[in-house]
Design a protein around this motif. Structure first.
Motif, PDB file in Angstrom:
ATOM      1  N   ALA A 155      -3.998   6.009   5.142  1.00  0.00           N
ATOM      2  CA  ALA A 155      -3.467   6.059   6.304  1.00  0.00           C
ATOM      3  C   ALA A 155      -4.289   4.950   7.075  1.00  0.00           C
ATOM      4  O   ALA A 155      -5.417   4.982   7.165  1.00  0.00           O
ATOM      5  CB  ALA A 155      -3.629   7.336   6.813  1.00  0.00           C
ATOM      6  N   PHE A 156      -3.718   4.028   7.694  1.00  0.00           N
ATOM      7  CA  PHE A 156      -4.364   3.024   8.326  1.00  0.00           C
ATOM      8  C   PHE A 156      -4.996   3.151   9.776  1.00  0.00           C
ATOM      9  O   PHE A 156      -4.192   4.033  10.348  1.00  0.00           O
ATOM     10  CB  PHE A 156      -3.397   1.707   8.592  1.00  0.00           C
ATOM     11  CG  PHE A 156      -2.749   0.927   7.398  1.00  0.00           C
ATOM     12  CD1 PHE A 156      -2.348   1.610   5.998  1.00  0.00           C
ATOM     13  CD2 PHE A 156      -3.354  -0.502   7.288  1.00  0.00           C
ATOM     14  CE1 PHE A 156      -2.122   0.856   4.810  1.00  0.00           C
ATOM     15  CE2 PHE A 156      -2.928  -1.015   6.120  1.00  0.00           C
ATOM     16  CZ  PHE A 156      -2.338  -0.588   4.951  1.00  0.00           C
ATOM     17  N   GLU A 169       2.136   7.490  10.319  1.00  0.00           N
ATOM     18  CA  GLU A 169       1.399   7.612   9.074  1.00  0.00           C
ATOM     19  C   GLU A 169       1.458   9.042   8.258  1.00  0.00           C
ATOM     20  O   GLU A 169       1.674   8.727   6.979  1.00  0.00           O
ATOM     21  CB  GLU A 169       0.095   7.069   9.452  1.00  0.00           C
ATOM     22  CG  GLU A 169      -0.298   5.579   9.928  1.00  0.00           C
ATOM     23  CD  GLU A 169      -0.030   4.670   8.886  1.00  0.00           C
ATOM     24  OE1 GLU A 169       1.112   3.935   9.074  1.00  0.00           O
ATOM     25  OE2 GLU A 169      -0.653   4.512   7.977  1.00  0.00           O
ATOM     26  N   ILE A 170       1.244   9.808   9.010  1.00  0.00           N
ATOM     27  CA  ILE A 170       1.335  11.381   8.563  1.00  0.00           C
ATOM     28  C   ILE A 170       2.513  11.571   7.735  1.00  0.00           C
ATOM     29  O   ILE A 170       2.818  12.045   6.844  1.00  0.00           O
ATOM     30  CB  ILE A 170       0.901  12.291   9.446  1.00  0.00           C
ATOM     31  CG1 ILE A 170      -0.584  11.916  10.092  1.00  0.00           C
ATOM     32  CG2 ILE A 170       0.755  13.721   8.625  1.00  0.00           C
ATOM     33  CD1 ILE A 170      -1.731  11.808   9.178  1.00  0.00           C
ATOM     34  N   LEU A 171       3.583  11.081   8.624  1.00  0.00           N
ATOM     35  CA  LEU A 171       5.124  11.167   7.849  1.00  0.00           C
ATOM     36  C   LEU A 171       5.274  10.568   6.585  1.00  0.00           C
ATOM     37  O   LEU A 171       5.604  11.196   5.787  1.00  0.00           O
ATOM     38  CB  LEU A 171       6.090  10.816   8.916  1.00  0.00           C
ATOM     39  CG  LEU A 171       7.639  10.935   8.320  1.00  0.00           C
ATOM     40  CD1 LEU A 171       8.072  12.202   8.108  1.00  0.00           C
ATOM     41  CD2 LEU A 171       8.575   9.895   9.262  1.00  0.00           C
ATOM     42  N   GLN A 172       4.703   9.439   6.636  1.00  0.00           N
ATOM     43  CA  GLN A 172       4.811   8.635   5.258  1.00  0.00           C
ATOM     44  C   GLN A 172       4.022   9.364   4.159  1.00  0.00           C
ATOM     45  O   GLN A 172       4.381   9.542   3.129  1.00  0.00           O
ATOM     46  CB  GLN A 172       4.184   7.339   5.394  1.00  0.00           C
ATOM     47  CG  GLN A 172       5.055   6.346   6.239  1.00  0.00           C
ATOM     48  CD  GLN A 172       4.065   5.003   6.737  1.00  0.00           C
ATOM     49  OE1 GLN A 172       3.523   4.516   6.176  1.00  0.00           O
ATOM     50  NE2 GLN A 172       4.313   4.614   7.844  1.00  0.00           N
ATOM     51  N   MET A 173       2.846  10.168   4.561  1.00  0.00           N
ATOM     52  CA  MET A 173       2.082  10.454   3.731  1.00  0.00           C
ATOM     53  C   MET A 173       2.714  11.810   3.145  1.00  0.00           C
ATOM     54  O   MET A 173       2.770  12.121   1.790  1.00  0.00           O
ATOM     55  CB  MET A 173       0.360  11.056   4.391  1.00  0.00           C
ATOM     56  CG  MET A 173      -0.385  11.430   3.536  1.00  0.00           C
ATOM     57  SD  MET A 173      -1.728  11.468   4.154  1.00  0.00           S
ATOM     58  CE  MET A 173      -1.996  13.000   4.891  1.00  0.00           C
ATOM     59  N   ALA A 174       3.481  12.431   3.989  1.00  0.00           N
ATOM     60  CA  ALA A 174       4.242  13.837   3.814  1.00  0.00           C
ATOM     61  C   ALA A 174       5.459  13.364   2.752  1.00  0.00           C
ATOM     62  O   ALA A 174       5.525  13.942   1.881  1.00  0.00           O
ATOM     63  CB  ALA A 174       4.880  14.431   5.059  1.00  0.00           C
ATOM     64  N   ALA A 181       0.793  -1.220   0.045  1.00  0.00           N
ATOM     65  CA  ALA A 181       0.123   0.055  -0.102  1.00  0.00           C
ATOM     66  C   ALA A 181       0.803   1.362   0.138  1.00  0.00           C
ATOM     67  O   ALA A 181       0.473   2.274  -0.285  1.00  0.00           O
ATOM     68  CB  ALA A 181      -0.974   0.048   1.221  1.00  0.00           C
ATOM     69  N   ARG A 182       2.058   1.078   0.210  1.00  0.00           N
ATOM     70  CA  ARG A 182       3.254   2.259   0.119  1.00  0.00           C
ATOM     71  C   ARG A 182       3.749   2.343  -0.891  1.00  0.00           C
ATOM     72  O   ARG A 182       4.820   3.038  -1.249  1.00  0.00           O
ATOM     73  CB  ARG A 182       4.045   2.445   1.516  1.00  0.00           C
ATOM     74  CG  ARG A 182       3.339   2.537   2.884  1.00  0.00           C
ATOM     75  CD  ARG A 182       2.739   3.715   2.854  1.00  0.00           C
ATOM     76  NE  ARG A 182       2.018   3.820   4.249  1.00  0.00           N
ATOM     77  CZ  ARG A 182       0.530   3.763   4.253  1.00  0.00           C
ATOM     78  NH1 ARG A 182      -0.189   3.710   3.010  1.00  0.00           N
ATOM     79  NH2 ARG A 182      -0.030   4.079   5.343  1.00  0.00           N
ATOM     80  N   GLY A 183       3.407   1.480  -1.969  1.00  0.00           N
ATOM     81  CA  GLY A 183       4.036   1.276  -3.307  1.00  0.00           C
ATOM     82  C   GLY A 183       5.294   0.379  -3.569  1.00  0.00           C
ATOM     83  O   GLY A 183       5.767   0.197  -4.497  1.00  0.00           O
ATOM     84  N   CYS A 205      -5.585  11.050  -0.599  1.00  0.00           N
ATOM     85  CA  CYS A 205      -5.357  10.632   0.756  1.00  0.00           C
ATOM     86  C   CYS A 205      -6.472  10.090   1.495  1.00  0.00           C
ATOM     87  O   CYS A 205      -7.431  10.828   1.557  1.00  0.00           O
ATOM     88  CB  CYS A 205      -4.822  11.613   1.657  1.00  0.00           C
ATOM     89  SG  CYS A 205      -3.163  12.331   0.885  1.00  0.00           S
ATOM     90  N   ILE A 206      -6.552   8.803   1.998  1.00  0.00           N
ATOM     91  CA  ILE A 206      -7.720   8.402   2.540  1.00  0.00           C
ATOM     92  C   ILE A 206      -7.194   8.164   3.882  1.00  0.00           C
ATOM     93  O   ILE A 206      -6.266   7.295   4.246  1.00  0.00           O
ATOM     94  CB  ILE A 206      -8.160   6.938   1.976  1.00  0.00           C
ATOM     95  CG1 ILE A 206      -8.472   6.973   0.461  1.00  0.00           C
ATOM     96  CG2 ILE A 206      -9.369   6.321   2.836  1.00  0.00           C
ATOM     97  CD1 ILE A 206      -8.802   5.971  -0.212  1.00  0.00           C
ATOM     98  N   LEU A 207      -7.858   8.942   5.087  1.00  0.00           N
ATOM     99  CA  LEU A 207      -7.661   8.604   6.219  1.00  0.00           C
ATOM    100  C   LEU A 207      -8.589   7.894   7.178  1.00  0.00           C
ATOM    101  O   LEU A 207      -9.838   8.265   7.295  1.00  0.00           O
ATOM    102  CB  LEU A 207      -7.346  10.180   7.076  1.00  0.00           C
ATOM    103  CG  LEU A 207      -6.080  10.970   6.682  1.00  0.00           C
ATOM    104  CD1 LEU A 207      -5.753  11.217   5.342  1.00  0.00           C
ATOM    105  CD2 LEU A 207      -5.900  12.131   7.539  1.00  0.00           C
ATOM    106  N   ASP A 208      -7.998   6.578   7.533  1.00  0.00           N
ATOM    107  CA  ASP A 208      -9.263   5.811   8.207  1.00  0.00           C
ATOM    108  C   ASP A 208      -9.106   5.781   9.558  1.00  0.00           C
ATOM    109  O   ASP A 208      -8.080   5.184  10.185  1.00  0.00           O
ATOM    110  CB  ASP A 208      -8.965   4.339   7.699  1.00  0.00           C
ATOM    111  CG  ASP A 208     -10.038   3.178   8.007  1.00  0.00           C
ATOM    112  OD1 ASP A 208     -11.032   3.731   8.803  1.00  0.00           O
ATOM    113  OD2 ASP A 208      -9.623   2.193   7.763  1.00  0.00           O
ATOM    114  N   GLU A 209     -10.278   6.629  10.110  1.00  0.00           N
ATOM    115  CA  GLU A 209     -10.168   6.672  11.475  1.00  0.00           C
ATOM    116  C   GLU A 209      -8.765   6.963  12.186  1.00  0.00           C
ATOM    117  O   GLU A 209      -8.349   6.436  13.065  1.00  0.00           O
ATOM    118  CB  GLU A 209     -10.585   5.398  12.227  1.00  0.00           C
ATOM    119  CG  GLU A 209     -12.083   5.069  11.632  1.00  0.00           C
ATOM    120  CD  GLU A 209     -13.057   4.358  12.520  1.00  0.00           C
ATOM    121  OE1 GLU A 209     -12.891   4.226  13.959  1.00  0.00           O
ATOM    122  OE2 GLU A 209     -14.134   3.807  12.246  1.00  0.00           O
ATOM    123  N   THR A 210      -8.317   7.928  11.604  1.00  0.00           N
ATOM    124  CA  THR A 210      -6.793   8.538  12.107  1.00  0.00           C
ATOM    125  C   THR A 210      -6.995   9.017  13.572  1.00  0.00           C
ATOM    126  O   THR A 210      -5.933   9.060  14.195  1.00  0.00           O
ATOM    127  CB  THR A 210      -6.493   9.496  11.210  1.00  0.00           C
ATOM    128  OG1 THR A 210      -6.217   8.869  10.007  1.00  0.00           O
ATOM    129  CG2 THR A 210      -5.185   9.984  11.605  1.00  0.00           C
TER     130      THR A 210
END
Lengths: 428, 263
Positions: free
Chosen positions: B97-98, B169-174, A382-384, B181-186
């Motif tokens: 974001a899991f 998770e947010i760091l990975q997103m950044a 999921a992270r590619g 971006c899908i944030l699942d119950e962050t």
């Protein structure tokens, strides 16, 4: 066929006509004793409990199953390490390829040389730990080795040896049958790092006896060669004095049959013994780690960490035992054996055992078999990270826990890089 | 189609039409026809009671196995997501974001992120990021999320607190700079301070070209991450769509009123 008959037949095949001539050398009687030992025990057969998961026939038959030398094109594993090289080609010492055997704080000799002498310090050690290690479980291939080893190194360590001694085993002849026996004595306060690498021979029988005196240390890192068809039966016998350290790690990749036995006896208080192995098997591959740790002193620590990654029908075996004798109070014993099966065709057979006669001890053991964790795999994807790379990342992480047991970070890094490169190439 | 309608369509980031999904192993329909469009630059929120299918929607969109799509479609900037592997969706710019970030013993956080960043770049035909550039960037971004050097070195999420996992998770997103971006119950498992930190991280990533779908049980996260559109999901469908005031209504009255209203 009765068990005895079967064993005798196996024995006669390899030992027929074998005898050790009388002579003046210190080693003659020791060899004759060992031959008598193996004759009385018989060579291992499938009916032996200790050989239930590994077929010994190809190790005991007279004819050596052919094994082609395999050129994998990689630089030898410890090439970048500053070390003292001792080279054997198909079990024969290669003086030209070896370094000068003199080193600081130690004396290295060839077994073949010292066996000519009338008297030698190794007399008290050669075959002694092997003979002791025959109880409570018989290890006939080790006695066979003591009787018939053609060469090896005999090392006496008197101080802290900075440069590792590196035994390099080359394999050229597809029918070679090598029997090497090494004896190492680390005296009080001494320290030695021993490296071993290479496929050695089509069939390799090795015994390593290590006597570690009080306060001494022995580190051992071994990478068994990658030849696909090679066979090996190795035995490592270690006796630990008080406050001494023994740490051994083995990497096994490929090889159609490998049986690595490790017999450790903690005889002095506060000693520490760690033994670990990482193995990667693919296809027609059978790898057996058989470990026996005896605690016979107070406040000693032992640790066994074994990891196997198996696929395409490969088989992994682990037989590990911790025996705690009545007086070995405050023992801290730990044992873990784990396998990662990358498909449904592979198998892992584990027999962890604890036998404890002291009442104030902490011993734990665990054994697991599993596939790649789907949640971890999905997280990475999921992270590619593509599935094959994600699988390799997780495989490497699994093996890394065993590699982490190597104390020297540089050597651990070399082993990890090896595994990483190997996984990457396999991925193509 | 009018000119303005075309322009709007071109601005659509994530388009879900009539999406029906069942579990692969059992005969259980979870999504029963979801219609949802998230435009670039917008934040959409999905709220809904337990078991309404919110997390399933996030998993199906990101390519988790174990689900079977029985109808409908989902596209990202016009590309069919459902035909792609999870890693291909990620490379296309989708990020989940899991709710429960996975612990991966033995894989360093840094190694993991660098492998991910470069795998995505490679898949898009871009040049891989150098170790030096990566280090510089991750340090700067980690600092903003109060993630220290030790957390970057440790194995992925192992021994992290709930708040640390979500910040990770947010760091990975950044670092991955996704388009959608899908944030699942962050917000689950976060205290007030951690929620603020995570929300600031998300808000810093809000931009013209990026869409957000925020899945949550509670309105409180939406105080920090202000949505443009709020959807209510129930029994595998979007049952109501409105502005931010819809979230306040849920917070005040619960889901019962809304569900009764549409019944």
């Amino acid at each position: 066929m009765s068990l005895l008959q079967a064993k005798q037949e196996a024995t006669s095949a390899l030992l027929d006509g074998v005898s050790i001539a009388d002579g003046a050398s210190w080693i003659t009687a020791l060899r004759q004793d060992a031959l008598a030992r193996v004759r009385s025990m018989g060579l291992p057969s499938r009916r032996d409990e200790y050989w239930k998961y590994t077929r010994p026939e190809t190790l005991t038959q007279q004819e050596v199953p052919a094994a082609a030398a395999f050129n994998h094109g990689e630089a030898p594993v410890f090439d970048e390490v500053d070390r003292l090289k001792v080279v054997f080609v198909d079990g024969v010492f290669d003086a030209a390829a070896s370094d000068d055997l003199s080193g600081e704080a130690m004396r290295i000799e060839r077994l073949a040389d010292v066996a000519e002498a009338d008297i030698h310090w190794a007399k008290d050690l050669y075959g002694a730990l092997e003979a002791k290690g025959q109880s409570p479980v018989e290890r006939p291939l080790a006695a066979f080795n003591t009787a018939l080893a053609s060469d090896g190194v005999v090392i006496r360590v008197t101080g802290q040896v900075a440069r590792p001694v590196s035994l390099i085993y080359k394999h050229v002849d597809s029918a070679s049958d090598a029997v090497l026996h090494h004896v190492i004595k680390v005296e009080e306060g001494g320290a030695l790092t021993l490296l071993e690498n290479g496929p050695a021979a089509a069939r390799f029988n090795e015994v390593l006896e290590v006597d570690i005196a009080d306060g001494a240390a022995f580190h051992h890192v071994r990478a068994q060669g990658r030849d696909h068809e090679r066979r090996a039966a190795t035995h490592m016998f270690a006796r630990l004095g008080a406050e001494s350290t023994f740490k051994s790690f083995t990497l096994t990749v490929n090889g159609v049959l490998t049986r690595n036995e490790c017999v450790i006896e903690l005889t002095g208080d506060d000693a520490v013994a760690h033994v670990a192995g990482a193995c990667v098997g693919d296809g027609d591959f059978h790898h057996d780690d058989t470990v026996f740790v005896t605690h016979d002193a107070v406040n000693c620590e032992s640790r066994q960490v074994y990891k196997k990654v198996l696929r395409n029908g490969a088989t992994g075996v682990f037989q590990g035992k911790i025996l705690v004798k009545p007086d070995a109070q405050k023992t801290d014993g730990y044992q873990i054996s784990q396998s990662l099966l990358l498909d449904d065709d592979s198998q892992f057979l584990a027999k962890p055992e604890l036998e404890i006669y002291a009442d104030d001890v902490a011993c734990s053991h665990g054994s697991t078999t599993g596939a790649i964790d789907e949640d971890m795999l999905f997280y990475l994807r999921a992270r590619g990270v593509p599935a094959p790379i994600a699988t390799d990342l997780l495989t490497l992480a699994f093996l890394a826990e065993a590699v982490d047991e190597i104390e020297d970070e540089g050597l651990a890094g070399i082993i990890l890089a090896r595994l990483e490169g190997w996984l990457e190439r396999r991925r193509g | 189609m009018t000119a303005s309608a075309t322009a709007e369509k071109e601005n659509n980031m994530l388009e879900i039409k009539g999406l029906k999904v069942k579990l692969e192993d059992e005969d259980k329909q979870i999504l029963k026809g979801v219609d949802l469009t998230v435009e670039a630059g917008k934040v959409h929120a999905i709220m809904g009671p337990n078991g309404s299918g919110k997390s399933t929607l996030s998993y199906v969109l990101s390519g988790r196995e174990g689900y079977e799509v029985t109808g409908g479609s989902a596209t990202l900037e016009g590309e069919d997501l459902l035909e792609l592997e999870a890693e291909e969706r990620a490379a296309l710019g989708l990020f989940l974001a899991f709710q429960y970030p996975v612990e991966i013993p033995g894989v360093g956080n840094m190694t993991f992120l660098r492998t991910a960043v470069n795998a995505q770049r490679k898949a898009r035909g871009e040049e891989e990021m150098s170790a030096a550039d990566f280090l510089k960037e991750i340090r700067a971004k980690a600092k903003k999320l109060k993630i220290d050097a030790d957390m970057l070195k440790r194995p992925v999420n192992v021994g992290f607190s709930g708040g640390e996992k979500k910040r990770n998770e947010i760091l990975q997103m950044a670092m991955l700079e996704p388009k959608m971006c899908i944030l699942d119950e962050t917000d689950s498992g976060l205290d007030v301070d951690a929620m603020k930190l995570v929300s600031e991280g998300v808000n810093a990533l809000r931009s013209e070209g990026r869409g957000f779908l925020v899945i949550t049980h509670y309105q409180r996260l939406l105080d920090h991450i202000k949505p443009d559109v709020v959807h209510i999901m129930a029994d595998g469908r979007i049952v109501k769509t409105g502005g931010p005031e819809l979230a306040l209504e849920v917070e005040k009255n619960g889901y019962a009123d809304i569900l009764a209203e549409i019944a």
